[in-house]
Design a protein around this motif. Structure first.
Motif, PDB file in Angstrom:
ATOM      1  N   THR A 137       0.803 -34.103   6.545  1.00 35.22           N
ATOM      2  CA  THR A 137       1.381 -33.089   7.432  1.00 35.22           C
ATOM      3  C   THR A 137       0.566 -32.911   8.709  1.00 35.22           C
ATOM      4  O   THR A 137      -0.632 -33.182   8.736  1.00 35.22           O
ATOM      5  CB  THR A 137       1.520 -31.741   6.682  1.00 35.22           C
ATOM      6  N   GLY A 138       1.232 -32.448   9.751  1.00 30.66           N
ATOM      7  CA  GLY A 138       0.608 -32.251  11.050  1.00 30.66           C
ATOM      8  C   GLY A 138      -0.030 -30.883  11.159  1.00 30.66           C
ATOM      9  O   GLY A 138       0.484 -29.909  10.615  1.00 30.66           O
ATOM     10  N   VAL A 139      -1.147 -30.817  11.882  1.00 29.12           N
ATOM     11  CA  VAL A 139      -1.855 -29.554  12.073  1.00 29.12           C
ATOM     12  C   VAL A 139      -2.286 -29.439  13.536  1.00 29.12           C
ATOM     13  O   VAL A 139      -2.252 -30.413  14.280  1.00 29.12           O
ATOM     14  CB  VAL A 139      -3.106 -29.463  11.168  1.00 29.12           C
ATOM     15  N   ASP A 143      -7.177 -26.355  12.754  1.00 26.71           N
ATOM     16  CA  ASP A 143      -7.097 -26.882  11.390  1.00 26.71           C
ATOM     17  C   ASP A 143      -7.787 -28.240  11.296  1.00 26.71           C
ATOM     18  O   ASP A 143      -8.460 -28.542  10.314  1.00 26.71           O
ATOM     19  CB  ASP A 143      -5.631 -27.030  10.957  1.00 26.71           C
ATOM     20  N   LEU A 153      -8.485 -28.017   3.312  1.00 25.86           N
ATOM     21  CA  LEU A 153      -7.666 -27.139   4.150  1.00 25.86           C
ATOM     22  C   LEU A 153      -6.767 -26.304   3.250  1.00 25.86           C
ATOM     23  O   LEU A 153      -6.355 -26.762   2.171  1.00 25.86           O
ATOM     24  CB  LEU A 153      -6.803 -28.001   5.073  1.00 25.86           C
ATOM     25  N   TRP A 154      -6.457 -25.084   3.712  1.00 23.85           N
ATOM     26  CA  TRP A 154      -5.533 -24.260   2.919  1.00 23.85           C
ATOM     27  C   TRP A 154      -4.094 -24.629   3.249  1.00 23.85           C
ATOM     28  O   TRP A 154      -3.757 -24.923   4.395  1.00 23.85           O
ATOM     29  CB  TRP A 154      -5.789 -22.754   3.154  1.00 23.85           C
ATOM     30  N   PHE A 155      -3.271 -24.625   2.221  1.00 22.48           N
ATOM     31  CA  PHE A 155      -1.838 -24.882   2.407  1.00 22.48           C
ATOM     32  C   PHE A 155      -1.037 -23.908   1.563  1.00 22.48           C
ATOM     33  O   PHE A 155      -1.426 -23.596   0.435  1.00 22.48           O
ATOM     34  CB  PHE A 155      -1.448 -26.289   1.931  1.00 22.48           C
ATOM     35  N   TYR A 193       9.337 -25.136   6.851  1.00 23.91           N
ATOM     36  CA  TYR A 193       8.307 -24.882   5.835  1.00 23.91           C
ATOM     37  C   TYR A 193       8.471 -25.716   4.567  1.00 23.91           C
ATOM     38  O   TYR A 193       7.720 -25.555   3.614  1.00 23.91           O
ATOM     39  CB  TYR A 193       8.269 -23.384   5.434  1.00 23.91           C
ATOM     40  N   LYS A 224       7.705 -29.413   6.602  1.00 23.42           N
ATOM     41  CA  LYS A 224       6.246 -29.495   6.519  1.00 23.42           C
ATOM     42  C   LYS A 224       5.852 -30.938   6.238  1.00 23.42           C
ATOM     43  O   LYS A 224       4.803 -31.402   6.667  1.00 23.42           O
ATOM     44  CB  LYS A 224       5.769 -28.595   5.387  1.00 23.42           C
TER      45      LYS A 224
END
Lengths: 421, 170
Positions: A137-139, A143, A153-155, A193, A224
């Protein structure tokens, strides 16, 4: 209650037996991909905080792609910052100009993407790599900075939508048409999402190149991630590029989906997304043959070797129409070299196309084909937003490489089946 | 980073459209820099070329669904903040933009009815604790779900990176 492939990957990377959509997890990352636009700000943030070491240089892949070879002085500074940072950090997986490529294309091509991985990159089209059964996924840059510093990382665990592909595509219809069709049905926020998961016998006739196009555009539906469970085609692709071990995850039969949609591939036709949303897809027979000032074949969506072969097959022996410009941009250096060996570059050049080295280029209005006011462009890229490829009054139409090639020949939006008799 | 105030007031710039994307908020032709003050000069350029001349520090942006869709460029948040925008209030957000906003300690409020009670130029009060948006000109109100504890904590810590540092030191 069973789990989806996405839930299983996130559970396995956060030390859990199971997770449910909506839960926040802290997931360990297997691969972080870094490019020239969003990485320098992340590096600056880390320096400001006194964090001078990345968590593990061996899990980071760096390639300049957006504005290279440097388009101007400011971009040169960005590429320089990226280059110096990777040397300082001892990151070995670096692709300098001449070996480089668009990050989402080069990472799987060079064997860095293995099934079951968690992957982030400071770029929305990171969803591409989900075609190999990864959570990808892209951030943003913050992030990315946190990921580089900590390796996790939190997801929020996403809900999943299931897309069942049935049958096989008719002649002249490609995977780009599948994803443009899906986005036209669910809208640019239809998968907001959520993870977009694909399965069905329709995948059997889709190569990895074709599948990457589908997962690439998950973000264009607000997704997402996009994900395709690993099958023989994916295994062959991975094993040809890497000898490392990996884990394949599969959704349980009783996994929960917010929505299921079946797409009968035999019924599809070439699709063109009209300006200025990727969800404006129409079957090509329903739209006017609008004149195009430019045709663009390339990007992380459709700049792979199969795309160039399809375009070359159509354009071979023809000339680009007078009043139209055609630009071909292989997504990686390896693709460029393969196209050269196969004679594709010569076919394009003889037809009157410009062939560039790998770059994101004009897809995002960077360089190598930026549009002026009122100009029209039929493009194999992923977004046709206002101003995306240049002037805010330019108009961008999205389609497959085949439709792009046919359009280059006639100068107006053209059904590729006219050239595939 | 000071604690978030309970109430904020500002003047509204209303864009009653859905899917305002990050290419419009900060066009890619300006992504060869990442300094906030530089990006601020071009905020919203492709949707409203005059925006940066009108916006004043502390102003609010009010918009429709799926605000910030498209590219993951955090430059969109930086450009808005640099231009003086204090808070974005949208019907809904694209997920990467929302995440980038919170990660920067920038307020992104999801308020489904904001467009129905606010027009451009209105003075607006935001009650962050109560989840209430008030048009100070005509008294009309709209409710929103207050920030989650997690988002509030990130914002009060000054964003994700200071938050991670604080946790590492604790």
């Amino acid at each position: 209650m069973g789990m989806t492939i996405t839930e299983k990957i996130l559970a396995a990377h956060s030390g859990r037996d199971s997770v449910r959509p909506g839960e926040i997890v802290n997931a360990k990352l297997d691969l972080i991909v870094a490019h020239d636009v969003t990485t320098p700000p992340a590096v600056a943030m880390l320096k400001k905080l006194g964090i001078n070491k990345v968590f593990d240089p061996s899990k980071i892949l760096v390639t300049p792609d957006h504005f290279v070879p440097n388009k101007d002085i400011k971009s040169a500074e960005l590429a320089k910052q990226l280059r110096e940072w990777r040397i300082e950090q001892g990151i070995e997986r670096y692709y300098e100009i001449g070996n480089h490529g668009i990050c989402h294309a080069i990472a799987p091509e060079q064997g860095h993407v293995l099934p079951g991985m968690t992957i982030v990159c400071g770029d929305s089209h990171t969803t591409t790599m989900g075609a190999l059964g990864t959570f990808s996924t892209g951030v943003g840059s913050t992030d990315l900075a946190a990921a580089l510093a900590t390796g996790e990382l939190w997801f929020k665990v996403p809900e999943s939508m299931l897309f069942e592909l049935k049958g096989s595509l008719p002649r002249g219809v490609y995977s780009k048409d599948i994803i443009l069709y899906i986005i036209s049905k669910i809208g640019v926020d239809g998968a907001r999402y959520q993870a977009m998961e694909y399965r069905g016998d329709g995948l059997e006739s889709l190569s990895m190149e074709a599948r990457f196009t589908i997962t690439n555009m998950a973000i264009e539906a607000g997704g997402k991630s996009g994900i395709i469970p690993v099958d023989g085609i994916a295994e062959d692709y991975v094993k040809a590029r890497s000898s490392e071990a990996y884990t394949c995850y599969y959704s349980d039969d009783d996994a929960v989906y917010t929505q299921r949609m079946t797409i009968d591939l035999d019924q599809l036709e070439p699709i063109v997304a009209l300006p200025s949303l990727p969800s404006n897809g129409r079957f090509i027979g329903e739209i006017e043959r609008v004149k195009m000032d430019q045709v663009y074949i390339g990007s992380c969506t459709n700049g792979r070797i199969e795309d160039l072969r399809i375009a070359a097959q159509i354009i071979k022996g023809h000339k680009v129409a007078e009043g139209t410009r055609a630009i071909v941009v292989p997504a990686t250096t390896e693709i460029w070299k393969t196209a050269m060996r196969e004679g594709l570059l010569e076919i394009f050049a003889d037809a009157g196309c410009v062939v560039s080295t790998a770059t994101c280029g004009a897809c995002l209005g960077g360089f190598m084909g930026v549009l002026g006011a009122e100009e029209t462009c039929l493009s194999t890229t992923n977004r046709n937003f206002v101003g995306r490829m240049g002037h805010p009054k330019a108009k961008v139409y999205l389609a497959s490489p085949a439709t792009a090639a046919a359009t280059a020949i006639t100068g107006t939006i053209t059904d590729p089946r006219e050239f595939l008799q | 980073m000071p604690e978030l105030p309970d109430r904020l007031t500002g003047y509204a710039h209303v864009y009653p459209r859905e899917h305002i994307n990050t290419d419009e908020i900060i066009p890619a032709r300006y992504l060869n820099v990442h300094e906030e003050s530089e990006l601020a000069k071009y905020a919203m350029e492709d949707i409203d070329a005059d925006f940066v001349r009108r916006v004043l520090p502390g102003d609010f942006i009010i918009a429709g669904e799926n605000f910030g869709c498209g590219s993951s460029r955090e430059h969109a948040v930086w450009a808005l903040r640099g231009a003086g925008v204090k808070v974005v209030i949208a019907k809904s957000y694209a997920r990467i933009f929302f995440r980038n906003a919170i990660n920067n300690g920038f307020l992104a409020i999801e308020c489904p009815e904001a467009l129905e009670v606010i027009a451009t130029g209105d003075q607006v009060e935001l009650d962050l604790r109560a989840g209430l948006l008030r048009n100070l000109g005509n008294g009309r109100e709209a409710t929103f779900v207050p920030l989650s504890d997690f988002a509030r904590e990130l914002i009060e810590d000054g964003g994700l990176l200071p938050h991670i540092q604080k946790k590492a030191q604790a």
